[in-house]
Design a protein around this motif. Structure first.
Motif, PDB file in Angstrom:
ATOM      1  N   LEU A  88       0.809  -1.201   0.000  1.00 54.00           N
ATOM      2  CA  LEU A  88       0.000   0.000   0.000  1.00 54.00           C
ATOM      3  C   LEU A  88       0.851   1.264   0.000  1.00 54.00           C
ATOM      4  O   LEU A  88       1.951   1.296   0.554  1.00 54.00           O
ATOM      5  CB  LEU A  88      -0.892   0.043   1.247  1.00 54.00           C
ATOM      6  CG  LEU A  88      -1.983  -1.010   1.380  1.00 54.00           C
ATOM      7  CD1 LEU A  88      -2.595  -0.931   2.775  1.00 54.00           C
ATOM      8  CD2 LEU A  88      -3.053  -0.813   0.316  1.00 54.00           C
TER       9      LEU A  88
ATOM     10  N   VAL B 125      -0.057   5.215   1.249  1.00 55.52           N
ATOM     11  CA  VAL B 125      -1.055   6.047   1.907  1.00 55.52           C
ATOM     12  C   VAL B 125      -0.767   7.497   1.528  1.00 55.52           C
ATOM     13  O   VAL B 125       0.343   7.981   1.739  1.00 55.52           O
ATOM     14  CB  VAL B 125      -1.005   5.889   3.441  1.00 55.52           C
ATOM     15  CG1 VAL B 125      -2.158   6.654   4.093  1.00 55.52           C
ATOM     16  CG2 VAL B 125      -1.044   4.419   3.834  1.00 55.52           C
TER      17      VAL B 125
ATOM     18  N   VAL C 112      -4.323   4.013  -0.331  1.00 54.42           N
ATOM     19  CA  VAL C 112      -5.310   4.513   0.620  1.00 54.42           C
ATOM     20  C   VAL C 112      -5.286   6.031   0.511  1.00 54.42           C
ATOM     21  O   VAL C 112      -4.275   6.674   0.821  1.00 54.42           O
ATOM     22  CB  VAL C 112      -5.007   4.056   2.058  1.00 54.42           C
ATOM     23  CG1 VAL C 112      -5.936   4.759   3.042  1.00 54.42           C
ATOM     24  CG2 VAL C 112      -5.155   2.542   2.173  1.00 54.42           C
TER      25      VAL C 112
ATOM     26  N   THR D  83      -8.582   2.934  -2.082  1.00 59.03           N
ATOM     27  CA  THR D  83      -9.511   2.844  -0.962  1.00 59.03           C
ATOM     28  C   THR D  83      -9.584   4.207  -0.295  1.00 59.03           C
ATOM     29  O   THR D  83      -8.546   4.786   0.057  1.00 59.03           O
ATOM     30  CB  THR D  83      -9.039   1.802   0.071  1.00 59.03           C
ATOM     31  OG1 THR D  83      -9.051   0.514  -0.523  1.00 59.03           O
ATOM     32  CG2 THR D  83      -9.941   1.803   1.301  1.00 59.03           C
TER      33      THR D  83
ATOM     34  N   CYS E 264     -10.386   7.036   2.575  1.00 51.52           N
ATOM     35  CA  CYS E 264     -10.327   7.170   4.047  1.00 51.52           C
ATOM     36  C   CYS E 264     -10.614   8.623   4.380  1.00 51.52           C
ATOM     37  O   CYS E 264      -9.801   9.503   4.077  1.00 51.52           O
ATOM     38  CB  CYS E 264      -8.963   6.733   4.571  1.00 51.52           C
ATOM     39  SG  CYS E 264      -8.760   6.942   6.363  1.00 51.52           S
TER      40      CYS E 264
ATOM     41  N   ILE F 146      -7.163   6.213  10.230  1.00 47.41           N
ATOM     42  CA  ILE F 146      -6.257   5.693   9.208  1.00 47.41           C
ATOM     43  C   ILE F 146      -5.770   4.299   9.571  1.00 47.41           C
ATOM     44  O   ILE F 146      -5.708   3.401   8.720  1.00 47.41           O
ATOM     45  CB  ILE F 146      -5.069   6.655   9.003  1.00 47.41           C
ATOM     46  CG1 ILE F 146      -5.564   8.001   8.462  1.00 47.41           C
ATOM     47  CG2 ILE F 146      -4.035   6.054   8.042  1.00 47.41           C
ATOM     48  CD1 ILE F 146      -4.504   9.087   8.450  1.00 47.41           C
TER      49      ILE F 146
ATOM     50  N   THR G 213      -8.351   1.716   8.736  1.00 48.16           N
ATOM     51  CA  THR G 213      -8.439   1.493   7.294  1.00 48.16           C
ATOM     52  C   THR G 213      -7.313   0.588   6.817  1.00 48.16           C
ATOM     53  O   THR G 213      -7.524  -0.331   6.009  1.00 48.16           O
ATOM     54  CB  THR G 213      -8.403   2.838   6.539  1.00 48.16           C
ATOM     55  OG1 THR G 213      -9.485   3.654   6.964  1.00 48.16           O
ATOM     56  CG2 THR G 213      -8.501   2.613   5.033  1.00 48.16           C
ATOM     57  N   LEU G 214      -6.113   0.814   7.320  1.00 49.84           N
ATOM     58  CA  LEU G 214      -4.968  -0.012   6.914  1.00 49.84           C
ATOM     59  C   LEU G 214      -5.137  -1.451   7.378  1.00 49.84           C
ATOM     60  O   LEU G 214      -4.808  -2.397   6.639  1.00 49.84           O
ATOM     61  CB  LEU G 214      -3.678   0.584   7.474  1.00 49.84           C
ATOM     62  CG  LEU G 214      -3.296   1.970   6.937  1.00 49.84           C
ATOM     63  CD1 LEU G 214      -2.011   2.454   7.592  1.00 49.84           C
ATOM     64  CD2 LEU G 214      -3.148   1.952   5.426  1.00 49.84           C
TER      65      LEU G 214
ATOM     66  N   CYS H  60      -7.389  -3.214   5.071  1.00 44.34           N
ATOM     67  CA  CYS H  60      -6.776  -3.513   3.774  1.00 44.34           C
ATOM     68  C   CYS H  60      -5.927  -4.784   3.851  1.00 44.34           C
ATOM     69  O   CYS H  60      -5.784  -5.498   2.860  1.00 44.34           O
ATOM     70  CB  CYS H  60      -5.920  -2.338   3.312  1.00 44.34           C
ATOM     71  SG  CYS H  60      -6.862  -0.892   2.793  1.00 44.34           S
TER      72      CYS H  60
END
Length: 254
Positions: A7, A9, A33, A53, A55, A68, A71-72, A75
């Motif tokens: 990912l 961010v 993200v 995705t 956030c 955050i 959300t991670l 994922c």
């Protein structure tokens, strides 16, 4: 979004720089993200780009850390890079800028970066990158861009500290410092400068272009290029440093 891809961010993902960075990071086989305050803007970005995705979080508030982080975790992938790129308010010159606006700028730039790093900390991959988007005025102070100058100067110091703290974990920290870019935000800065000096907006924009040795503004695409360049294994040598993307504006040394 369950995925085996690593990912990225991106905070400030819906702005001019953010959208360019999201697109390029996706091209580098990362899922993204996208963090921003506007749910509508985040949803629109996610709809345009598979692999994104959304956030919704306010990076100026400590609540963003948990938002955050959750959300991670959902994922379910390691984080290759976090990129902190929110804009700050145009406060005006140092003689007239409201002190509260200056404080808010530091909170967004410095406090926001720390919130982002803490949110992602347990998910950071080996050789992950912490990247902050700073700015030319942090190293070349002016009398007319007070908030950007102060906040970006503080950001450079904090990134150096993060590079020292994360180094033992093989995680590096970097600042990218663009020069003025032809975005909506630049036009707000130029408008403030024009009002102070009694000039037209076009006159000020022409002056700002002329400050560059190549007569150019930096582009969002160039900033996105720098972000992905820092993902290269060789970029570990630049940890703690500031990469200037000022189109030949900086006069000072180093």
């Amino acid at each position: 979004m369950q995925t085996e891809k690593e990912l990225a961010v991106v905070v400030g993902a819906t702005g001019a720089f953010g959208q360019a960075m999201v697109k390029r990071l996706l091209e580098h086989n990362l899922n993204v993200v996208a963090v921003a305050r506007s749910a509508a803007a985040v949803d629109a970005l996610a709809a345009d780009y598979p692999g994104v995705t959304g956030c919704v979080a306010d990076i100026a508030d400590d609540s963003a850390i948990e938002t955050i982080a959750n959300t991670l975790e959902n994922c379910g992938a390691r984080v290759r890079t976090v990129v902190h790129g929110p804009g700050v308010g145009v406060a005006g010159g140092i003689l007239t800028a409201p002190t509260q606006t200056m404080v808010e700028a530091v909170n967004i730039k410095v406090g926001g970066l720390l919130r982002l790093a803490r949110a992602a900390d347990t998910m950071l991959a080996d050789h992950a990158r912490i990247i902050a988007i700073g700015g030319h005025y942090g190293l070349e102070p002016t009398a007319y861009a007070a908030a950007a100058g102060v906040a970006n100067a503080a950001l450079i110091n904090v990134v150096r500290q993060l590079s020292l703290a994360y180094g033992p974990r093989n995680i590096t920290a970097h600042v990218i410092a663009p020069g003025p870019a032809d975005t909506e935000r630049l036009h707000r800065v130029a408008a403030t400068r024009a009002q102070q000096r009694g000039l037209s907006l076009d006159d000020v924009l022409d002056e700002m272009r002329a400050e560059s040795s190549i007569g150019a503004f930096t582009t969002p695409e160039q900033v996105a290029w720098a972000v992905t360049t820092l993902l290269a294994p060789e970029a570990t040598a630049t940890t703690g440093s500031t990469l200037m993307l000022d189109s030949g504006r900086r006069k000072g040394l180093p």
